[in-house]
Enzyme design. Structure first.
Site, PDB file in Angstrom:
ATOM      1  CG  ASP A  93       0.561  12.902  -4.868  1.00 59.82           C
ATOM      2  OD1 ASP A  93       0.835  12.209  -3.903  1.00 59.82           O
ATOM      3  OD2 ASP A  93      -0.325  13.780  -4.841  1.00 59.82           O
ATOM      4  CD  GLN A 190      -6.505  14.750   2.786  1.00 58.56           C
ATOM      5  OE1 GLN A 190      -6.651  13.856   3.627  1.00 58.56           O
ATOM      6  NE2 GLN A 190      -5.566  14.672   1.857  1.00 58.56           N
ATOM      7  CG  ASP A 267      -1.154   5.960  -6.401  1.00 61.16           C
ATOM      8  OD1 ASP A 267      -2.039   6.566  -5.753  1.00 61.16           O
ATOM      9  OD2 ASP A 267       0.000   5.773  -5.974  1.00 61.16           O
ATOM     10  CB  CYS A 305       0.322 -14.323 -16.413  1.00 59.04           C
ATOM     11  SG  CYS A 305       1.027 -12.659 -16.432  1.00 59.04           S
ATOM     12  CB  CYS A 307       3.942 -11.000 -17.917  1.00 55.89           C
ATOM     13  SG  CYS A 307       4.711 -12.121 -16.732  1.00 55.89           S
ATOM     14  CB  CYS A 310       3.679 -16.018 -17.091  1.00 52.61           C
ATOM     15  SG  CYS A 310       3.460 -15.439 -15.411  1.00 52.61           S
ATOM     16  CG  HIS A 336       3.774 -11.961 -12.709  1.00 52.19           C
ATOM     17  ND1 HIS A 336       2.935 -12.735 -13.493  1.00 52.19           N
ATOM     18  CD2 HIS A 336       3.296 -12.036 -11.437  1.00 52.19           C
ATOM     19  CE1 HIS A 336       1.986 -13.273 -12.736  1.00 52.19           C
ATOM     20  NE2 HIS A 336       2.178 -12.857 -11.475  1.00 52.19           N
TER      21      HIS A 336
HETATM   22  C1  LIG Z   1       0.192   4.629   0.376  1.00 56.91           C
HETATM   23  N1  LIG Z   1      -0.930   5.322   0.948  1.00 56.91           N
HETATM   24  C2  LIG Z   1      -1.171   6.596   0.561  1.00 56.91           C
HETATM   25  N2  LIG Z   1      -0.467   7.260  -0.384  1.00 56.91           N
HETATM   26  C3  LIG Z   1      -1.019   8.502  -0.421  1.00 56.91           C
HETATM   27  C4  LIG Z   1      -0.657   9.622  -1.198  1.00 56.91           C
HETATM   28  C5  LIG Z   1       0.577   9.556  -2.051  1.00 56.91           C
HETATM   29  C6  LIG Z   1       0.521   8.771  -3.208  1.00 56.91           C
HETATM   30  C7  LIG Z   1       1.867   9.028  -3.935  1.00 56.91           C
HETATM   31  O1  LIG Z   1       3.008   8.770  -3.148  1.00 56.91           O
HETATM   32  C8  LIG Z   1       3.964   8.019  -3.886  1.00 56.91           C
HETATM   33  O2  LIG Z   1       4.013   6.682  -3.428  1.00 56.91           O
HETATM   34  C9  LIG Z   1       4.405   6.573  -2.067  1.00 56.91           C
HETATM   35  C10 LIG Z   1       3.464   8.017  -5.282  1.00 56.91           C
HETATM   36  O3  LIG Z   1       3.955   9.131  -5.986  1.00 56.91           O
HETATM   37  C11 LIG Z   1       3.972   8.916  -7.374  1.00 56.91           C
HETATM   38  C12 LIG Z   1       1.956   8.145  -5.092  1.00 56.91           C
HETATM   39  O4  LIG Z   1       1.323   8.857  -6.102  1.00 56.91           O
HETATM   40  C13 LIG Z   1      -1.371  10.833  -0.996  1.00 56.91           C
HETATM   41  N3  LIG Z   1      -1.010  11.966  -1.730  1.00 56.91           N
HETATM   42  C14 LIG Z   1      -1.630  13.134  -1.474  1.00 56.91           C
HETATM   43  N4  LIG Z   1      -1.282  14.246  -2.165  1.00 56.91           N
HETATM   44  N5  LIG Z   1      -2.637  13.257  -0.538  1.00 56.91           N
HETATM   45  C15 LIG Z   1      -3.065  12.184   0.175  1.00 56.91           C
HETATM   46  O5  LIG Z   1      -3.963  12.331   1.023  1.00 56.91           O
HETATM   47  C16 LIG Z   1      -2.415  10.904  -0.046  1.00 56.91           C
HETATM   48  C17 LIG Z   1      -2.797   9.760   0.685  1.00 56.91           C
HETATM   49  C18 LIG Z   1      -2.082   8.570   0.507  1.00 56.91           C
HETATM   50  N6  LIG Z   1      -2.167   7.355   1.103  1.00 56.91           N
HETATM   51 ZN   LIG Z   2       3.064 -13.190 -15.522  1.00 53.19          ZN
END
Ligand SMILES: CNc1nc2c(CC[C@H]3O[C@@H](OC)[C@H](OC)[C@@H]3O)c3nc(N)[nH]c(=O)c3cc2[nH]1
Ligand SMILES: [Zn+2]
Length: 373
Positions: A93, A190, A267, A305, A307, A310, A336
């Site tokens: 990200d 966006q 993610d 599961c 894992c 489990c 898990h």
């Molecule tokens: C939870 N909701 C949410 N997360 C978001 C993330 C981060 C995810 C990233 O933030 C980290 O986890 C908190 C992780 O970083 C590895 C994940 O990839 C976003 N990143 C960008 N560049 N633009 C967005 O509009 C955006 C919207 C989100 N809504």
């Molecule tokens: Zn499991």
């Protein structure tokens, strides 16, 4: 065999798609759930454990890695794949989301963000060029555009201004991106929950042209109904032949509903964060293993599961580990939860291939509602 970065759609069922994403670091079957490896580690997991769950691609994060250990240091050590022992694809990200949530520690201008490290207070700057350079130094397979994720709720004009700034940053991120065989860059749509702004953002990004498109600005407290209604007006406008990644999502029910609305990649910190807080996800919903009712429960977490938690241990043992605050508790339960998320996505993908997704969705929802075994 060419390792050109491309997504091949193999089956569809309604708006849902089953496909394969081909990259320089190998193929990934979609729909896919990407474990979050923010600072170069999927918390509490060895990468052998991550591989054993069937994960195909993991996440890293520009913000965390630039502050510690530093992107140049990771580059000198051979890049993030070698550093964290993961030879498969990595999506990083861009740091936009993280720096926005720093509040007082950051100063936003039209070109980027200046901020203080939450670790040692040192001053840093992130903008489209620097974010893209850092992701290149990390050798990310998939690079995300530098964007702003506005907090919701917000006035439509504020959402519009933020989205248009992110679209300008997307163009600059694309200029900064170094094209390599098998590597890709994703634009981030966006526009909050405003259909016209979402449409404007999709057009702006497809005019620039990316290897994939993320849906950003959601999973920020708007709730599932608004998230789904925003997907309903956004995914149909997105290119059919490119992967779609919904950022930061979500619960098992979020994943099911989003795949059925045309999303391919996800993610979320939920399965890993829940693994550290004794929250177990199963086919029957979720349970909190600190609850005394598990003290003598000799059954595995889930009978479905494979894992380590489990196959080798009982609920009673996991209950004990969390009550005793033993490190093994979060390790086993994270393993898990990630195994459950991967099994869930494999089952959804198989149903798309069979054309039985509606029936499979009804089965999943009935099971989640049935309550623990
Ligand atoms: C939870 N909701 C949410 N997360 C978001 C993330 C981060 C995810 C990233 O933030 C980290 O986890 C908190 C992780 O970083 C590895 C994940 O990839 C976003 N990143 C960008 N560049 N633009 C967005 O509009 C955006 C919207 C989100 N809504
Ligand atoms: Zn499991």
């Amino acid at each position: 065999m060419s390792s050109t970065f491309r997504w091949i759609c193999e089956s569809t069922d309604g708006q849902a798609r089953a496909g394969t994403l081909h990259t320089a670091h190998g193929p990934v079957q979609t729909p896919t759930f990407m474990p979050v490896g923010t600072a170069g580690t999927v918390k509490a997991m060895t990468m052998d454990a991550v591989r054993s769950t069937g994960a195909g691609i993991v996440l890293g994060n520009t913000y965390h890695l630039m502050l510690r250990p530093g992107a140049e240091r990771v580059k000198r050590l051979g890049g993030l794949h070698k550093f964290m022992d993961w030879s498969g694809p990595i999506l990083t990200d861009s740091g936009g989301f993280q720096v926005m949530s720093l509040g007082a520690l950051r100063k936003l201008d039209q070109d980027g963000v200046t901020f203080q490290s939450h670790i040692d207070g040192s001053k840093h700057r992130l903008d489209p060029q620097r974010s893209t350079d850092i992701q290149h130094a990390l050798d990310a397979t998939i690079t995300m555009c530098f964007d702003e994720c506005p907090a919701l709720p917000a006035a439509p004009e504020a959402i519009a201004a933020s989205m248009r700034m992110s679209m300008r940053w997307a163009a600059r991120s694309r200029e900064a991106f170094i094209q390599r065989e098998g590597y890709g860059q994703f634009g981030i749509v966006q526009g909050g929950t405003e259909p016209e702004l979402r449409a404007e953002s999709v057009k702006a990004l497809t005019d620039i042209g990316f290897e994939g498109y993320a849906i950003g600005g959601l999973a920020v407290g708007e709730g599932q109904e608004l998230m789904f209604s925003t997907l309903d007006v956004t995914t149909p406008l997105m290119p059919n032949d490119k992967p779609r990644y919904l950022m930061g999502v979500g619960t098992p029910d979020d994943l099911l509903g989003s795949v059925m609305r045309g999303v391919d990649m996800f993610d979320c910190v939920m399965p890993t964060r829940a693994g550290r807080t004794a929250r177990a996800y199963t086919e029957r919903g979720h349970i909190n293993l600190r609850n005394a009712r598990f003290a003598l429960d000799a059954r595995p977490l889930s009978p479905h599961c494979d894992c380590l938690a489990c196959t080798r241990h009982s609920r009673a043992y996991l209950h004990h580990l969390f009550r005793a605050d033993e490190i093994l508790g979060p390790m086993l339960l994270t393993w898990h939860n990630l195994a459950y998320y991967q099994r869930l996505m494999r089952g959804i993908r198989a149903a798309i291939v069979d054309g039985t997704l509606e029936a499979h969705a009804a089965h999943l929802r009935a099971e989640w509602q049935a309550g623990d075994w």
